[in-house]
Design a protein around this motif. Sequence first.
Motif, PDB file in Angstrom:
ATOM      1  N   LEU A 168       0.755  -1.244   0.174  1.00  0.00           N
ATOM      2  CA  LEU A 168      -0.049  -0.227  -0.176  1.00  0.00           C
ATOM      3  C   LEU A 168       0.837   1.188   0.025  1.00  0.00           C
ATOM      4  O   LEU A 168       1.905   1.414   0.711  1.00  0.00           O
ATOM      5  N   ALA A 169       0.462   2.233  -0.924  1.00  0.00           N
ATOM      6  CA  ALA A 169       1.267   3.509  -0.831  1.00  0.00           C
ATOM      7  C   ALA A 169       0.399   4.589  -0.273  1.00  0.00           C
ATOM      8  O   ALA A 169      -0.894   4.711  -0.794  1.00  0.00           O
ATOM      9  N   VAL A 170       0.879   5.482   0.538  1.00  0.00           N
ATOM     10  CA  VAL A 170       0.144   6.462   1.164  1.00  0.00           C
ATOM     11  C   VAL A 170       0.977   7.689   1.091  1.00  0.00           C
ATOM     12  O   VAL A 170       2.300   7.890   1.519  1.00  0.00           O
ATOM     13  N   GLU A 171       0.477   8.900   0.533  1.00  0.00           N
ATOM     14  CA  GLU A 171       0.944  10.135   0.775  1.00  0.00           C
ATOM     15  C   GLU A 171       0.249  11.225   1.276  1.00  0.00           C
ATOM     16  O   GLU A 171      -1.026  11.344   1.099  1.00  0.00           O
ATOM     17  N   VAL A 172       1.042  11.895   2.171  1.00  0.00           N
ATOM     18  CA  VAL A 172       0.059  12.906   3.114  1.00  0.00           C
ATOM     19  C   VAL A 172       0.577  14.077   2.866  1.00  0.00           C
ATOM     20  O   VAL A 172       1.720  14.547   3.229  1.00  0.00           O
ATOM     21  N   ASP A 173      -0.275  15.040   1.949  1.00  0.00           N
ATOM     22  CA  ASP A 173       0.103  16.546   1.867  1.00  0.00           C
ATOM     23  C   ASP A 173       1.299  16.691   0.938  1.00  0.00           C
ATOM     24  O   ASP A 173       1.932  17.807   0.888  1.00  0.00           O
ATOM     25  N   GLU A 174       1.700  15.852   0.313  1.00  0.00           N
ATOM     26  CA  GLU A 174       2.972  15.578  -0.522  1.00  0.00           C
ATOM     27  C   GLU A 174       2.537  16.477  -1.711  1.00  0.00           C
ATOM     28  O   GLU A 174       3.466  16.892  -2.464  1.00  0.00           O
ATOM     29  N   PHE A 175       1.290  16.133  -2.496  1.00  0.00           N
ATOM     30  CA  PHE A 175       1.189  16.730  -3.842  1.00  0.00           C
ATOM     31  C   PHE A 175       0.274  18.009  -3.548  1.00  0.00           C
ATOM     32  O   PHE A 175       0.497  18.728  -4.589  1.00  0.00           O
ATOM     33  N   GLN A 176      -0.496  17.991  -2.535  1.00  0.00           N
ATOM     34  CA  GLN A 176      -1.314  19.128  -2.314  1.00  0.00           C
ATOM     35  C   GLN A 176      -1.325  19.234  -0.780  1.00  0.00           C
ATOM     36  O   GLN A 176      -1.491  18.190  -0.202  1.00  0.00           O
TER      37      GLN A 176
END
Length: 272
Positions: free
Chosen positions: A194-202
């Motif tokens: 699972l991949a999660v990004e938090v606030d990294e793109f917007q």
Amino acid sequence: MSGHPHTGLLQSVTRALRVLDHVAAAPGPLPAREISRALGLTLPTTYHLLSTLVNGGYLVHLADEKAYALGHRVDDLARGLHRQIAVPPEIRRVAAVTHRQARAAAYYAMLRDTEMIVAHVAECPEHPRIRPLDVGFHHAPHATAFGKLMLAMLEPGAADDVLDATGTPRVTAATVTDRRMLRRQLDQIRATGLAVEVDEFQADLSCMAAPVTDATGRFVGAVAISLPTRDLRDHRWAAERAVRIGAVRATRAVALTTAVRTGRCQADRARP
């Protein structure tokens, strides 16, 4: 027409594409001198490239403004891309169900060479997509959940090549730009699936993605969602469950679609 000695790329084609990209990124038509100056090209070379692109329909010359803008062929290319990456109805249904269950915009991204490209989006006014994550989007793999998933699934050398080409620019204050920290993220993605990004793109928006494989187990795409970061924190496990189940359903749909196509091909070959 000369080539770059180490890459085999045709220099004139590369320059023409740089001109096209530059005009496409501009807010309005551009004069030749401005294009020449911005790209570090001589004015005669710039006029030659512009004339070639105008002749092909990729640019138009606006005589009254003494400037150049995108031509109709660019729109033809965009429509062709959308046709080629169109997903089957089964995948669209998976995205719609994931959208409802996660209460978030849902995406199907497919692997094309070493790019993850958005192929389908399921959204509603209450849970809209992240702009600019429209069909065809493929930028910033280090800052998007489906991009990180792709980097984790690629061979280490191939992932490094992608990052060498794209760089790891800071998209938001939270974007992971350090290669060592990014590699640790990719290790975790491989371990958890699972991949999660938090606030990294917007800022204040987060994404989550799970892998889709074909019948042989080869990574071919991802089911992903985007939602406000506060919603991810409040409903993390429900969102994760929806994404993981969506990826399983999409994997089954890919296998079914492949089997149907293979059966049709075999039937066509068997006809007298």
